[in-house]
Design a protein around this motif. Structure first.
Motif, PDB file in Angstrom:
ATOM      1  N   ASN A   1       0.851  -1.184   0.000  1.00 58.38           N
ATOM      2  CA  ASN A   1       0.000   0.000   0.000  1.00 58.38           C
ATOM      3  C   ASN A   1       0.892   1.242   0.000  1.00 58.38           C
ATOM      4  O   ASN A   1       1.807   1.345   0.808  1.00 58.38           O
TER       5      ASN A   1
ATOM      6  N   TYR B   1      -4.027   7.518  -7.002  1.00 60.43           N
ATOM      7  CA  TYR B   1      -5.331   7.033  -6.550  1.00 60.43           C
ATOM      8  C   TYR B   1      -6.445   7.550  -7.458  1.00 60.43           C
ATOM      9  O   TYR B   1      -7.377   6.816  -7.797  1.00 60.43           O
TER      10      TYR B   1
ATOM     11  N   THR C   1      -7.017   2.949  -6.561  1.00 60.37           N
ATOM     12  CA  THR C   1      -6.470   2.052  -5.544  1.00 60.37           C
ATOM     13  C   THR C   1      -5.070   2.515  -5.170  1.00 60.37           C
ATOM     14  O   THR C   1      -4.419   3.226  -5.930  1.00 60.37           O
TER      15      THR C   1
ATOM     16  N   ASP D   1      -2.906   0.095  -4.344  1.00 55.79           N
ATOM     17  CA  ASP D   1      -2.183  -1.165  -4.458  1.00 55.79           C
ATOM     18  C   ASP D   1      -1.109  -1.052  -5.537  1.00 55.79           C
ATOM     19  O   ASP D   1      -1.422  -0.838  -6.706  1.00 55.79           O
TER      20      ASP D   1
ATOM     21  N   LEU E   1      -5.072  -3.210   2.185  1.00 55.00           N
ATOM     22  CA  LEU E   1      -5.237  -4.288   1.219  1.00 55.00           C
ATOM     23  C   LEU E   1      -5.115  -5.649   1.905  1.00 55.00           C
ATOM     24  O   LEU E   1      -4.463  -5.783   2.928  1.00 55.00           O
TER      25      LEU E   1
END
Lengths: 112, 177
Positions: free
Chosen positions: A23, A96, A101, A103, B78
């Motif tokens: 993250n 983002y 996301t 990720d 996550l």
């Protein structure tokens, strides 16, 4: 010596965060933690027992002051740390908005 | 002194581990505040008031920026699947950590013990600083007189970072994917 070891453990915790988390926000937090441990170890090296803060009192002489050089260096490093964190956060919020996301496994348009 | 710093460092390590493992990004950001403000207390105990002032301001700014980013996006952490690849990564990481630890133990043998530091390099700065710079604060004397160009470069870096952040936030992205 214990203090130096604990500082290094704090550094390792930050390194662990950088290499295991996926993250972007967590990675930025881990980088800040590594920075903090380095600041602390530099200031610890310059500490002298029973020393005064490096502010000279003109009235009294022959005092022991702690080393001002590591403090000046860490002061610069703290400010630059803020600059890097702000840049990281700006990049994270841009990514983002584009990918929806944080990720880093899904953000791969930059891959060659 | 060593014991006090060790206890605060212990709290900082716990805060750091929680920040890395928290399920909520907002609580992770707040837990990073434990580390930053613990550092402020350590600086005060180590006779570095200038650093404590700067660190408390900058930690607050960082927290505000991070909270703004998290509130503007998502708070969910996550899910990380646990498979064979992550096991290999864990073993590699452990070996690297052990190697780093070994070299660190060798490196700190050459350091002075805590509190026994000798002012070898700083002696000219400490002795002549008040007459040369006119500042009774030695840290300010070093930063704004002996190393003034360094401080100028730092200001340039701050300005560049601010410009970069502004540019990134104002750009309009392409709508693809």
């Amino acid at each position: 010596m214990t203090v130096y070891l604990l500082c290094f453990v704090l550094f390792l915790v930050g390194l662990y965060g950088v290499i295991t988390r996926r993250n972007l926000i967590k990675i930025a937090i881990s980088l800040s933690i590594m920075e903090f441990s380095i600041f602390l170890i530099l200031v610890l090296i310059g500490y002298i027992d029973n020393g005064l803060a490096p502010i000279v009192d003109p009235g009294s002489n022959a005092q022991v002051y702690v080393d001002p050089l590591p403090q000046a260096m860490v002061l610069t490093a703290i400010v630059i740390g803020l600059a890097t964190t702000a840049m990281l956060m700006a990049i994270a919020i841009r990514l983002y908005r584009k990918y929806k996301t944080f990720d880093i496994r899904e953000i791969k348009n930059l891959r060659g | 002194m060593e014991l006090t710093i060790s206890i605060i460092l212990g709290f900082m390590i716990i805060g750091a581990i929680y920040a890395i493992h928290a399920k909520d990004l907002l609580s992770a950001v707040i837990a990073m505040g434990i580390v930053g403000y613990g550092l402020v207390i350590c600086f005060l105990l180590l006779k570095a008031p200038d650093l404590a002032i700067v660190q408390i301001v900058i930690e607050t700014i960082t927290l505000v920026i991070m909270v703004a980013v998290v509130l503007d996006s998502t708070r969910k952490e996550l899910e990380l699947p646990f498979d064979r690849k992550s096991l290999v990564n864990m073993v590699t990481g452990f070996v690297i950590f052990a190697g780093l630890f070994y070299f660190f133990l060798h490196a700190i043998e050459h350091l002075d013990p805590l509190g026994m530091h000798s002012l070898r390099m700083a002696e000219p700065y400490v002795n002549g600083a008040v007459e040369l710079t006119g500042s009774i604060n030695l840290v300010t004397g070093v930063l704004f007189d002996f190393r003034a160009y360094d401080t100028l470069g730092e200001a340039v870096i701050l300005y560049t970072a601010a410009l970069g952040a502004l540019t990134l936030l104002r750009m309009k992205g392409k709508k693809t994917v």
